[in-house]
Scaffold this motif. Structure first.
Motif, PDB file in Angstrom:
ATOM      1  N   PHE A   1       0.852  -1.184   0.000  1.00 30.80           N
ATOM      2  CA  PHE A   1       0.000   0.000   0.000  1.00 30.80           C
ATOM      3  C   PHE A   1       0.888   1.233   0.000  1.00 30.80           C
ATOM      4  CE2 PHE A   1       0.457  -2.020   4.101  1.00 30.80           C
ATOM      5  CZ  PHE A   1       0.983  -1.030   4.904  1.00 30.80           C
ATOM      6  N   SER A   2       0.289   2.367  -0.301  1.00 30.46           N
ATOM      7  CA  SER A   2       1.000   3.643  -0.305  1.00 30.46           C
ATOM      8  C   SER A   2       0.425   4.538   0.783  1.00 30.46           C
ATOM      9  CB  SER A   2       0.838   4.353  -1.653  1.00 30.46           C
ATOM     10  OG  SER A   2       1.362   3.568  -2.690  1.00 30.46           O
ATOM     11  N   VAL A   3       1.272   5.401   1.326  1.00 33.01           N
ATOM     12  CA  VAL A   3       0.851   6.351   2.355  1.00 33.01           C
ATOM     13  C   VAL A   3       1.479   7.701   2.023  1.00 33.01           C
ATOM     14  CG1 VAL A   3       0.781   6.831   4.832  1.00 33.01           C
ATOM     15  CG2 VAL A   3       0.950   4.474   4.050  1.00 33.01           C
ATOM     16  N   LEU A   4       0.704   8.758   2.143  1.00 31.83           N
ATOM     17  CA  LEU A   4       1.263  10.098   1.945  1.00 31.83           C
ATOM     18  C   LEU A   4       2.361  10.350   2.974  1.00 31.83           C
ATOM     19  CD1 LEU A   4      -1.913  12.283   1.298  1.00 31.83           C
ATOM     20  CD2 LEU A   4      -0.090  11.744  -0.322  1.00 31.83           C
ATOM     21  N   GLY A   5       3.454  10.936   2.525  1.00 35.81           N
ATOM     22  CA  GLY A   5       4.608  11.167   3.386  1.00 35.81           C
ATOM     23  C   GLY A   5       4.304  11.958   4.643  1.00 35.81           C
ATOM     24  N   GLY A   6       3.372  12.879   4.573  1.00 33.85           N
ATOM     25  CA  GLY A   6       3.055  13.713   5.734  1.00 33.85           C
ATOM     26  C   GLY A   6       2.029  13.104   6.675  1.00 33.85           C
ATOM     27  N   ASN A   7       1.543  11.909   6.369  1.00 35.31           N
ATOM     28  CA  ASN A   7       0.499  11.291   7.178  1.00 35.31           C
ATOM     29  C   ASN A   7       1.143  10.450   8.292  1.00 35.31           C
ATOM     30  OD1 ASN A   7      -1.712   9.997   8.225  1.00 35.31           O
ATOM     31  ND2 ASN A   7      -2.570   9.420   6.240  1.00 35.31           N
ATOM     32  N   LYS A   8       1.758  11.138   9.234  1.00 39.42           N
ATOM     33  CA  LYS A   8       2.497  10.478  10.313  1.00 39.42           C
ATOM     34  C   LYS A   8       1.632   9.520  11.143  1.00 39.42           C
ATOM     35  CE  LYS A   8       5.824  11.267  14.016  1.00 39.42           C
ATOM     36  NZ  LYS A   8       6.060   9.871  14.127  1.00 39.42           N
ATOM     37  N   PRO A   9       0.391   9.889  11.504  1.00 36.51           N
ATOM     38  CA  PRO A   9      -0.407   8.935  12.291  1.00 36.51           C
ATOM     39  C   PRO A   9      -0.601   7.596  11.573  1.00 36.51           C
ATOM     40  CG  PRO A   9      -1.419  11.108  12.363  1.00 36.51           C
ATOM     41  CD  PRO A   9      -0.310  11.180  11.337  1.00 36.51           C
ATOM     42  N   SER A  10      -0.849   7.639  10.256  1.00 30.58           N
ATOM     43  CA  SER A  10      -1.033   6.391   9.507  1.00 30.58           C
ATOM     44  C   SER A  10       0.279   5.638   9.371  1.00 30.58           C
ATOM     45  CB  SER A  10      -1.633   6.674   8.129  1.00 30.58           C
ATOM     46  OG  SER A  10      -2.947   7.170   8.277  1.00 30.58           O
ATOM     47  N   ILE A  11       1.361   6.349   9.089  1.00 29.31           N
ATOM     48  CA  ILE A  11       2.671   5.705   8.982  1.00 29.31           C
ATOM     49  C   ILE A  11       3.005   5.005  10.290  1.00 29.31           C
ATOM     50  CG2 ILE A  11       5.155   6.157   8.775  1.00 29.31           C
ATOM     51  CD1 ILE A  11       4.375   8.396   6.727  1.00 29.31           C
ATOM     52  N   ASP A  12       2.772   5.674  11.405  1.00 25.64           N
ATOM     53  CA  ASP A  12       3.028   5.067  12.714  1.00 25.64           C
ATOM     54  C   ASP A  12       2.145   3.844  12.940  1.00 25.64           C
ATOM     55  OD1 ASP A  12       4.910   7.034  13.181  1.00 25.64           O
ATOM     56  OD2 ASP A  12       3.613   8.223  14.495  1.00 25.64           O
ATOM     57  N   PHE A  13       0.864   3.938  12.542  1.00 27.09           N
ATOM     58  CA  PHE A  13      -0.071   2.810  12.664  1.00 27.09           C
ATOM     59  C   PHE A  13       0.469   1.600  11.912  1.00 27.09           C
ATOM     60  CE2 PHE A  13      -3.530   0.329  10.782  1.00 27.09           C
ATOM     61  CZ  PHE A  13      -4.319   0.031  11.874  1.00 27.09           C
ATOM     62  N   TYR A  14       0.894   1.796  10.670  1.00 27.51           N
ATOM     63  CA  TYR A  14       1.398   0.678   9.858  1.00 27.51           C
ATOM     64  C   TYR A  14       2.702   0.114  10.426  1.00 27.51           C
ATOM     65  CZ  TYR A  14      -2.021   2.279   6.415  1.00 27.51           C
ATOM     66  OH  TYR A  14      -3.177   2.641   5.775  1.00 27.51           O
ATOM     67  N   LYS A  15       3.598   0.986  10.824  1.00 31.66           N
ATOM     68  CA  LYS A  15       4.877   0.515  11.362  1.00 31.66           C
ATOM     69  C   LYS A  15       4.684  -0.277  12.653  1.00 31.66           C
ATOM     70  CE  LYS A  15       8.185   3.672   9.269  1.00 31.66           C
ATOM     71  NZ  LYS A  15       9.231   4.687   9.520  1.00 31.66           N
TER      72      LYS A  15
END
Length: 169
Positions: free
Chosen positions: A122-136
């Motif tokens: 999947f792709s995530v917008l670079g500035g979407n820190k809450p989602s990036i953190d969720f996935y990580k």
């Protein structure tokens, strides 16, 4: 109140469209949504199905409301075989942090395991820190950080120009 995660039905398309707009607003890209309800219905539930979808359905006092969705489709890696691409994943803000997202994403991952897929991507917008953190937190790897992969796209006239230069019959 109960929340059920289930496969989407054609009758869910209006609710899914509402969630698509919720995601677009969240990403500050609502002007980019070109999808029409009829197209979503045809592409997901017509003769040729281009995607599958799970929805999170909140049920309370006999009423039902969609509060999240995960839309995905199968792809193929010449290095690893079958894969799933999760195109959209969204939970309404008031239901975040309650396990709904984990259940939705888990449903897509369960299909991947059952179908013996090599990965869910999947792709995530670079500035979407809450989602990036969720996935990580769930073990996802940022392929740009780790392997320097970049996502590219062809649209409009560039797409048409390359299609016109095709040698296929």
């Amino acid at each position: 109140m109960s929340i059920i995660v289930r496969e989407a039905l054609q009758t869910d398309c209006q609710g899914i469209m509402d969630l698509i707009m919720g995601l677009a607003v969240y990403e500050k890209m609502e002007d980019k949504v070109k999808m029409k309800l009829e197209t979503l219905q045809e592409d997901g539930f017509g003769n040729e199905k281009y995607f599958k979808c799970f929805v999170a359905d909140r049920q309370e006092n006999g009423a039902s409301k969609l509060i999240g969705y995960a839309l995905y489709y199968f792809t193929y890696s010449t290095w690893e075989g079958k894969c799933i691409y999760m195109e959209d994943f969204y939970v309404s803000p008031e239901y975040r942090g309650k396990g709904v997202g984990s259940r939705l994403m888990g449903s897509v991952c369960k299909i991947a395991v059952e179908k013996k897929c090599a990965r869910v991507q999947f792709s995530v917008l670079g500035g979407n820190k809450p989602s990036i953190d969720f996935y990580k937190r769930r073990g996802a790897i940022d392929m740009t950080e780790v392997e320097d992969w970049h996502l590219f796209r062809l649209t409009g006239s560039a797409l048409e120009k390359l299609a016109a230069n095709s040698n296929t019959v």
